[in-house]
Write a protein that holds these residues in place. Sequence first.
Motif, PDB file in Angstrom:
ATOM      1  N   SER A  14       0.829  -1.208   0.000  1.00 16.40           N
ATOM      2  CA  SER A  14       0.000   0.000   0.000  1.00 16.40           C
ATOM      3  C   SER A  14       0.866   1.262   0.000  1.00 16.40           C
ATOM      4  O   SER A  14       0.599   2.210  -0.753  1.00 16.40           O
ATOM      5  CB  SER A  14      -0.922  -0.014   1.224  1.00 16.40           C
ATOM      6  OG  SER A  14      -1.729   1.125   1.241  1.00 16.40           O
ATOM      7  N   ALA A  15       1.912   1.268   0.809  1.00 16.25           N
ATOM      8  CA  ALA A  15       2.817   2.419   0.866  1.00 16.25           C
ATOM      9  C   ALA A  15       3.525   2.619  -0.470  1.00 16.25           C
ATOM     10  O   ALA A  15       3.652   3.745  -0.962  1.00 16.25           O
ATOM     11  CB  ALA A  15       3.836   2.239   1.988  1.00 16.25           C
ATOM     12  N   GLU A  16       3.977   1.524  -1.087  1.00 15.47           N
ATOM     13  CA  GLU A  16       4.630   1.625  -2.391  1.00 15.47           C
ATOM     14  C   GLU A  16       3.655   2.133  -3.449  1.00 15.47           C
ATOM     15  O   GLU A  16       4.038   2.899  -4.338  1.00 15.47           O
ATOM     16  CB  GLU A  16       5.226   0.275  -2.786  1.00 15.47           C
ATOM     17  CG  GLU A  16       6.449  -0.088  -1.969  1.00 15.47           C
ATOM     18  CD  GLU A  16       6.880  -1.539  -2.126  1.00 15.47           C
ATOM     19  OE1 GLU A  16       6.186  -2.321  -2.815  1.00 15.47           O
ATOM     20  OE2 GLU A  16       7.922  -1.887  -1.535  1.00 15.47           O
ATOM     21  N   GLY A  17       2.399   1.715  -3.365  1.00 19.35           N
ATOM     22  CA  GLY A  17       1.372   2.208  -4.292  1.00 19.35           C
ATOM     23  C   GLY A  17       1.167   3.710  -4.134  1.00 19.35           C
ATOM     24  O   GLY A  17       1.021   4.437  -5.126  1.00 19.35           O
ATOM     25  N   LEU A  18       1.172   4.185  -2.895  1.00 19.95           N
ATOM     26  CA  LEU A  18       1.021   5.625  -2.644  1.00 19.95           C
ATOM     27  C   LEU A  18       2.218   6.396  -3.197  1.00 19.95           C
ATOM     28  O   LEU A  18       2.060   7.423  -3.851  1.00 19.95           O
ATOM     29  CB  LEU A  18       0.856   5.895  -1.148  1.00 19.95           C
ATOM     30  CG  LEU A  18       0.805   7.377  -0.764  1.00 19.95           C
ATOM     31  CD1 LEU A  18      -0.383   8.078  -1.415  1.00 19.95           C
ATOM     32  CD2 LEU A  18       0.761   7.535   0.745  1.00 19.95           C
ATOM     33  N   ILE A  19       3.417   5.896  -2.958  1.00 17.43           N
ATOM     34  CA  ILE A  19       4.631   6.553  -3.462  1.00 17.43           C
ATOM     35  C   ILE A  19       4.595   6.606  -4.988  1.00 17.43           C
ATOM     36  O   ILE A  19       4.902   7.632  -5.601  1.00 17.43           O
ATOM     37  CB  ILE A  19       5.897   5.847  -2.941  1.00 17.43           C
ATOM     38  CG1 ILE A  19       6.050   6.105  -1.444  1.00 17.43           C
ATOM     39  CG2 ILE A  19       7.140   6.315  -3.697  1.00 17.43           C
ATOM     40  CD1 ILE A  19       7.089   5.233  -0.760  1.00 17.43           C
ATOM     41  N   ASP A  20       4.193   5.519  -5.619  1.00 18.74           N
ATOM     42  CA  ASP A  20       4.094   5.479  -7.079  1.00 18.74           C
ATOM     43  C   ASP A  20       3.080   6.518  -7.578  1.00 18.74           C
ATOM     44  O   ASP A  20       3.346   7.247  -8.537  1.00 18.74           O
ATOM     45  CB  ASP A  20       3.691   4.071  -7.523  1.00 18.74           C
ATOM     46  CG  ASP A  20       3.652   3.927  -9.029  1.00 18.74           C
ATOM     47  OD1 ASP A  20       4.649   4.292  -9.686  1.00 18.74           O
ATOM     48  OD2 ASP A  20       2.628   3.452  -9.555  1.00 18.74           O
ATOM     49  N   PHE A  21       1.945   6.607  -6.898  1.00 15.54           N
ATOM     50  CA  PHE A  21       0.908   7.588  -7.269  1.00 15.54           C
ATOM     51  C   PHE A  21       1.438   9.014  -7.127  1.00 15.54           C
ATOM     52  O   PHE A  21       1.278   9.842  -8.032  1.00 15.54           O
ATOM     53  CB  PHE A  21      -0.340   7.392  -6.399  1.00 15.54           C
ATOM     54  CG  PHE A  21      -1.403   8.400  -6.650  1.00 15.54           C
ATOM     55  CD1 PHE A  21      -2.232   8.301  -7.763  1.00 15.54           C
ATOM     56  CD2 PHE A  21      -1.591   9.463  -5.784  1.00 15.54           C
ATOM     57  CE1 PHE A  21      -3.216   9.242  -8.005  1.00 15.54           C
ATOM     58  CE2 PHE A  21      -2.568  10.411  -6.017  1.00 15.54           C
ATOM     59  CZ  PHE A  21      -3.383  10.290  -7.131  1.00 15.54           C
ATOM     60  N   VAL A  22       2.095   9.308  -6.021  1.00 13.46           N
ATOM     61  CA  VAL A  22       2.648  10.651  -5.798  1.00 13.46           C
ATOM     62  C   VAL A  22       3.683  10.984  -6.867  1.00 13.46           C
ATOM     63  O   VAL A  22       3.700  12.092  -7.407  1.00 13.46           O
ATOM     64  CB  VAL A  22       3.238  10.778  -4.374  1.00 13.46           C
ATOM     65  CG1 VAL A  22       4.042  12.062  -4.222  1.00 13.46           C
ATOM     66  CG2 VAL A  22       2.119  10.735  -3.336  1.00 13.46           C
ATOM     67  N   CYS A  35      -5.567   9.793 -11.895  1.00 18.22           N
ATOM     68  CA  CYS A  35      -6.834   9.348 -11.292  1.00 18.22           C
ATOM     69  C   CYS A  35      -7.784   8.848 -12.383  1.00 18.22           C
ATOM     70  O   CYS A  35      -8.427   7.801 -12.228  1.00 18.22           O
ATOM     71  CB  CYS A  35      -7.490  10.489 -10.515  1.00 18.22           C
ATOM     72  SG  CYS A  35      -6.673  10.901  -8.965  1.00 18.22           S
ATOM     73  N   GLN A  38      -6.695   5.429 -13.553  1.00 15.29           N
ATOM     74  CA  GLN A  38      -7.022   4.383 -12.583  1.00 15.29           C
ATOM     75  C   GLN A  38      -8.531   4.110 -12.530  1.00 15.29           C
ATOM     76  O   GLN A  38      -8.952   2.965 -12.390  1.00 15.29           O
ATOM     77  CB  GLN A  38      -6.497   4.761 -11.196  1.00 15.29           C
ATOM     78  CG  GLN A  38      -4.987   4.654 -11.094  1.00 15.29           C
ATOM     79  CD  GLN A  38      -4.480   4.826  -9.671  1.00 15.29           C
ATOM     80  OE1 GLN A  38      -5.204   4.636  -8.697  1.00 15.29           O
ATOM     81  NE2 GLN A  38      -3.208   5.185  -9.545  1.00 15.29           N
ATOM     82  N   THR A  92      -6.307  18.287  -5.425  1.00  9.38           N
ATOM     83  CA  THR A  92      -5.165  17.746  -6.166  1.00  9.38           C
ATOM     84  C   THR A  92      -3.986  18.711  -6.187  1.00  9.38           C
ATOM     85  O   THR A  92      -2.948  18.384  -6.737  1.00  9.38           O
ATOM     86  CB  THR A  92      -5.554  17.452  -7.624  1.00  9.38           C
ATOM     87  OG1 THR A  92      -5.973  18.668  -8.241  1.00  9.38           O
ATOM     88  CG2 THR A  92      -6.649  16.421  -7.707  1.00  9.38           C
TER      89      THR A  92
END
Length: 182
Positions: A14-22, A35, A38, A92
Amino acid sequence: MAAFKLDRAAVLKSAEGLIDFVNKGPSPYHVVEECKRQLMERNFTELKEKESWEIKPNGLYFVVNNFSTIIAFAVGGQYKPGNGFNAVGAHTDSPCLKVKPRSNRSRCGYLQVGVECYGGGIWHTWFDRDLTVAGRVVVRSSKGLEHKLVHIKKPILCVPNVCIHLARDDHLKFAPNKENHM
């Protein structure tokens, strides 16, 4: 009180997914585009602001405004036109230096870019750092005006700090003039 155990692998994923999104969102325009991507992957339907909407029970929808705002929503299975609804919102944007439309200047042999401070930034942290450029540009094409995303990932700008012997008291209170010093 109930206890629960955290699944370390799930938390890391989950943390890696957030970092990737950021990392995919260096500007509000990029965030909205990510967004949108996705949501489309998850079978949401894009609605157009200026068209009539046919909202159906169990539907998944989103609408984009000005390439910088996105609103997504899921419709419950018992939805009937006229019923109320709940919405959750977020933004955003974030503090940044925005390049001014007429920003090209030079002084003392250096090419400078005029910027304006957007948001409530902690501006002293922006000095003496390599900065990239990201956002959108509007270009004229055979189709008319088109919006294009830009992200120059390598550092090309810097807001230099003045050397200490020219600003003896700056260490007491760092307060740059945002119009002239950034």
